[in-house]
Design a protein around this motif. Structure first.
Motif, short mmCIF file in Angstrom:
data_model
loop_
_atom_site.label_atom_id
_atom_site.label_comp_id
_atom_site.label_asym_id
_atom_site.label_seq_id
_atom_site.Cartn_x
_atom_site.Cartn_y
_atom_site.Cartn_z
N GLN A 1 20.88 -6.18 -22.44
CA GLN A 1 21.95 -6.76 -21.61
C GLN A 1 21.44 -7.88 -20.71
O GLN A 1 22.18 -8.38 -19.87
N GLY A 2 20.17 -8.24 -20.89
CA GLY A 2 19.62 -9.34 -20.13
C GLY A 2 18.90 -8.96 -18.85
O GLY A 2 18.46 -9.83 -18.10
N LYS A 3 18.74 -7.67 -18.60
CA LYS A 3 18.04 -7.23 -17.39
C LYS A 3 16.54 -7.52 -17.52
O LYS A 3 15.95 -7.33 -18.59
N LYS A 4 15.93 -7.96 -16.44
CA LYS A 4 14.50 -8.29 -16.43
C LYS A 4 13.69 -7.06 -16.02
O LYS A 4 13.27 -6.92 -14.88
N ILE A 5 13.50 -6.17 -16.98
CA ILE A 5 12.81 -4.91 -16.74
C ILE A 5 11.52 -4.88 -17.56
O ILE A 5 11.48 -5.34 -18.70
N LYS A 6 10.46 -4.33 -16.97
CA LYS A 6 9.20 -4.18 -17.67
C LYS A 6 8.76 -2.72 -17.67
O LYS A 6 8.93 -2.01 -16.67
N LEU A 7 8.20 -2.29 -18.78
CA LEU A 7 7.57 -0.99 -18.86
C LEU A 7 6.14 -1.14 -18.37
O LEU A 7 5.43 -2.04 -18.80
N VAL A 8 5.72 -0.25 -17.47
CA VAL A 8 4.39 -0.40 -16.86
C VAL A 8 3.42 0.73 -17.23
O VAL A 8 2.20 0.58 -17.03
N ALA A 9 3.93 1.84 -17.73
CA ALA A 9 3.06 2.95 -18.16
C ALA A 9 3.87 3.92 -18.99
O ALA A 9 5.09 4.03 -18.82
N ASP A 10 3.19 4.63 -19.89
CA ASP A 10 3.86 5.64 -20.71
C ASP A 10 3.90 6.96 -19.93
O ASP A 10 3.19 7.15 -18.94
N MET A 11 4.74 7.88 -20.40
CA MET A 11 4.91 9.13 -19.67
C MET A 11 5.03 10.35 -20.58
O MET A 11 4.27 11.30 -20.45
N TYR A 12 5.99 10.33 -21.53
CA TYR A 12 6.32 11.58 -22.21
C TYR A 12 6.83 11.31 -23.62
O TYR A 12 7.56 10.35 -23.87
N GLN A 13 6.44 12.20 -24.54
CA GLN A 13 6.87 12.12 -25.93
C GLN A 13 7.40 13.49 -26.35
O GLN A 13 6.84 14.52 -25.97
N GLY B 1 6.22 18.68 -24.22
CA GLY B 1 5.96 17.60 -25.15
C GLY B 1 4.56 17.06 -24.93
O GLY B 1 3.70 17.73 -24.36
N ALA B 2 4.34 15.82 -25.37
CA ALA B 2 3.03 15.19 -25.25
C ALA B 2 3.02 14.18 -24.11
O ALA B 2 4.07 13.65 -23.72
N TYR B 3 1.83 13.91 -23.59
CA TYR B 3 1.65 12.98 -22.48
C TYR B 3 0.73 11.83 -22.92
O TYR B 3 -0.48 11.86 -22.69
N PRO B 4 1.30 10.80 -23.56
CA PRO B 4 0.48 9.67 -24.03
C PRO B 4 -0.21 8.96 -22.87
O PRO B 4 0.33 8.88 -21.76
N THR C 1 0.81 -1.21 0.00
CA THR C 1 0.00 0.00 0.00
C THR C 1 0.85 1.27 0.00
O THR C 1 0.33 2.35 -0.22
N THR C 2 2.14 1.13 0.23
CA THR C 2 3.07 2.26 0.14
C THR C 2 4.20 1.87 -0.80
O THR C 2 4.84 0.83 -0.62
N ILE C 3 4.44 2.69 -1.81
CA ILE C 3 5.51 2.40 -2.76
C ILE C 3 6.36 3.65 -2.97
O ILE C 3 5.88 4.77 -2.88
N LYS C 4 7.64 3.41 -3.26
CA LYS C 4 8.57 4.49 -3.57
C LYS C 4 8.76 4.54 -5.08
O LYS C 4 9.04 3.52 -5.70
N VAL C 5 8.61 5.73 -5.64
CA VAL C 5 8.64 5.90 -7.09
C VAL C 5 9.67 6.96 -7.47
O VAL C 5 9.59 8.11 -7.02
N GLY C 6 10.64 6.58 -8.29
CA GLY C 6 11.69 7.50 -8.72
C GLY C 6 11.23 8.43 -9.83
O GLY C 6 10.51 8.01 -10.74
N ALA C 7 11.63 9.70 -9.75
CA ALA C 7 11.23 10.68 -10.77
C ALA C 7 12.25 11.80 -10.85
O ALA C 7 12.85 12.18 -9.84
N LEU C 8 12.43 12.33 -12.05
CA LEU C 8 13.31 13.47 -12.28
C LEU C 8 12.56 14.78 -12.04
O LEU C 8 11.34 14.84 -12.25
N PRO C 9 13.26 15.85 -11.65
CA PRO C 9 12.60 17.15 -11.45
C PRO C 9 12.43 17.91 -12.76
O PRO C 9 12.92 19.03 -12.93
N ILE C 10 11.72 17.29 -13.70
CA ILE C 10 11.45 17.86 -15.02
C ILE C 10 9.97 17.63 -15.36
O ILE C 10 9.29 16.88 -14.64
N PRO C 11 9.45 18.20 -16.45
CA PRO C 11 8.02 18.06 -16.73
C PRO C 11 7.55 16.65 -17.02
O PRO C 11 6.37 16.33 -16.81
N ASP C 12 8.42 15.78 -17.51
CA ASP C 12 8.01 14.44 -17.95
C ASP C 12 7.11 13.71 -16.96
O ASP C 12 6.06 13.19 -17.33
#
Length: 328
Positions: A110-122, A289-292, A43-54
């Protein structure tokens, strides 16, 4: 069964249920009341983000209560870029993070097990520019030969975008020296002579123009990179599998905020000063930019194909395989 026996059985049943609930967290504390009521794994998650509009949708979703409606508490954590955030999601320091698609596909390659979960910025015109001080002798991209160019992270969307412009000018990436510097620090670093130019995004394009007189020598989102998908949200494959309901809740809230951002610029302008440390006047002036509102594999494939062309990847990536599927 006697009344006492039924009472003892009921107590035993409750005790077993509590023990099982405790075991389900792998030794963690029992779920919070919110987890009980919503069924979320976390119920509590930490989410990384840059200090930019994206990633503005993250802050909109928090401010508007979209996450709260889903039973989620989201704690934003400032990062310098998707490449730098990758070890943090792998270690569990972050649950989800902003990423640029170049860093994501590079990691997958490189073999990393990463998934995209939502779009953000174009990208849109003049949202990611190569900039120099007002009195710099550098007038064109060709003048960057032998110069130092700052990017937020190496081998990411920044270096790919600059390299595409170098190619158009008859140069290659080995004709310049790339160095890392967080976006908020680039302007002063370049102005003090630590580098010759920088790949800069908003709000820092406008801020450095107004405060330091910087000028743009190239819009890096033209030609092969026009309208390029820039950033999205990522999680590890394991995290997505282990937290499907939490992930689905995050996706619903972020999609709702993304729709708001894409339809009402005023919402973005009101939010930017709260996490980018720019003033309202600058927020109203910057180019966005755009926000898909949904991940589109066909659109994102353009990034992976461009990376293959510039040898960021040694073999093709099917972007559909990188997009998370959720059942929560």
């Amino acid at each position: 069964m006697t009344r006492n026996a039924r009472s003892r059985a009921a107590v035993l049943g409750v005790s077993i249920a509590l023990v099982l609930a405790g075991c389900g967290g792998g030794g963690d504390a029992p779920p919070s009341p919110a987890a009980d009521s919503t069924g979320l794994e976390k119920t509590t998650i930490k989410v990384g983000a840059l200090p930019i509009p994206d990633p503005v949708a993250l802050y909109i979703a928090n401010a508007k209560g979209f996450f709260k409606e889903e039973g989620l508490t989201v704690e934003p954590v400032t990062i310098t870029g998707g490449a730098a955030a990758l070890p943090q999601i792998e270690s569990g320091a972050l649950d989800i993070s902003q990423t640029n698609y170049v860093s994501t596909f590079l990691a997958v390659g490189q073999g990393k097990k990463i998934k995209l979960v939502a779009d953000m910025y174009q990208a849109a015109p003049n949202t990611f520019n190569i900039m120099v001080p007002k009195d710099s002798p550098i007038k064109t991209v060709a003048d960057l030969k032998g110069k130092t160019v700052l990017v937020n992270n190496l081998r990411n969307i920044a270096t790919l975008a600059v390299t595409s412009q170098l190619k158009a000018a008859g140069l290659t990436e080995i004709d310049v020296k790339f160095a890392e510097k967080p976006f908020p620090e680039m302007g002063n670093a370049i102005n003090s002579g630590q580098a010759d130019a920088g790949w800069i995004t908003e709000p820092f394009i406008t801020a450095n123009t107004n405060a330091l007189g910087f000028r743009s020598i190239a819009d890096t989102m033209t030609g092969a990179t026009a309208d390029l998908p820039i950033a999205g949200w990522m999680a590890t494959e394991d995290w997505a599998k282990e937290n499907p309901k939490t992930l689905a809740a995050f996706q619903r809230a972020i999609s709702k905020a993304q729709q708001l951002a894409s339809s009402d610029r005023k919402e973005i302008e009101a939010m930017l000063p709260t996490y980018t440390k720019i003033d309202a006047k600058t927020a109203a002036a910057i180019t966005l930019g755009a926000y898909p509102t949904a991940l589109d594999a066909a659109r994102l494939q353009k990034v992976a194909d461009l990376m293959l062309e510039y040898k960021y990847l040694t073999s093709p990536i099917d972007v559909k395989s990188v997009i998370a599927t959720t059942t929560g």
